[in-house]
Design a protein around this motif. Structure first.
Motif, PDB file in Angstrom:
ATOM      1  N   VAL A  28      -1.261   1.173  -1.322  1.00 47.97           N
ATOM      2  CA  VAL A  28      -0.597   1.916  -0.251  1.00 47.97           C
ATOM      3  C   VAL A  28       0.190   3.114  -0.758  1.00 47.97           C
ATOM      4  CG1 VAL A  28      -0.503  -0.008   1.358  1.00 47.97           C
ATOM      5  CG2 VAL A  28       1.368   0.320  -0.263  1.00 47.97           C
ATOM      6  N   ARG A  29       0.440   3.171  -2.066  1.00 45.64           N
ATOM      7  CA  ARG A  29       1.159   4.306  -2.646  1.00 45.64           C
ATOM      8  C   ARG A  29       0.729   4.451  -4.101  1.00 45.64           C
ATOM      9  NH1 ARG A  29       7.411   4.442  -1.834  1.00 45.64           N
ATOM     10  NH2 ARG A  29       6.704   5.029   0.225  1.00 45.64           N
ATOM     11  N   SER A  30       0.670   5.694  -4.549  1.00 44.38           N
ATOM     12  CA  SER A  30       0.214   5.969  -5.900  1.00 44.38           C
ATOM     13  C   SER A  30       1.046   7.086  -6.505  1.00 44.38           C
ATOM     14  CB  SER A  30      -1.268   6.375  -5.832  1.00 44.38           C
ATOM     15  OG  SER A  30      -1.704   6.897  -7.046  1.00 44.38           O
ATOM     16  N   SER A  31       1.329   6.995  -7.788  1.00 48.92           N
ATOM     17  CA  SER A  31       2.088   8.031  -8.491  1.00 48.92           C
ATOM     18  C   SER A  31       1.305   8.477  -9.719  1.00 48.92           C
ATOM     19  CB  SER A  31       3.457   7.503  -8.918  1.00 48.92           C
ATOM     20  OG  SER A  31       4.087   8.426  -9.772  1.00 48.92           O
ATOM     21  N   SER A  32       0.959   9.750  -9.773  1.00 48.37           N
ATOM     22  CA  SER A  32       0.245  10.250 -10.941  1.00 48.37           C
ATOM     23  C   SER A  32       1.195  10.443 -12.125  1.00 48.37           C
ATOM     24  CB  SER A  32      -0.461  11.558 -10.609  1.00 48.37           C
ATOM     25  OG  SER A  32       0.469  12.517 -10.174  1.00 48.37           O
ATOM     26  N   LYS A  33       2.479  10.608 -11.839  1.00 48.94           N
ATOM     27  CA  LYS A  33       3.458  10.807 -12.904  1.00 48.94           C
ATOM     28  C   LYS A  33       3.680   9.522 -13.708  1.00 48.94           C
ATOM     29  CE  LYS A  33       8.149  12.449 -13.713  1.00 48.94           C
ATOM     30  NZ  LYS A  33       9.379  12.935 -13.084  1.00 48.94           N
TER      31      LYS A  33
END
Length: 78
Positions: A28-33
């Motif tokens: 439901v949520r993703s962070s490339s950092k």
């Protein structure tokens, strides 16, 4: 990191969630950092923050979100 939101995943067998039967979920949520994702688990409805080593993409969906064999299932039902 490819866009992962909406993808189906299976938790890694070494995680507590998997051992408790909470094996599948949706990102439901993703962070490339940070390269972490938030997974909404199917069985319990809980959200888990997971590293890429804590889950595996199930690969049962094509790009349009339908199961890979959906065309065959629909034709069989007609």
């Amino acid at each position: 990191m490819a866009p992962l939101i909406g993808k189906r995943v299976e938790m890694h067998p070494a995680t507590d969630d998997w051992m408790k039967g909470d094996r599948y979920g949706t990102i439901v949520r993703s962070s490339s950092k940070t390269k972490r994702v938030v997974i909404l688990l199917d069985k319990s409805g809980k959200r888990r923050i997971a590293d890429e080593r804590d889950y595996v993409l199930t690969g049962d969906e094509e790009e349009d979100g339908w199961p890979a064999d959906a065309d065959q299932i629909i034709k069989h039902e007609e």
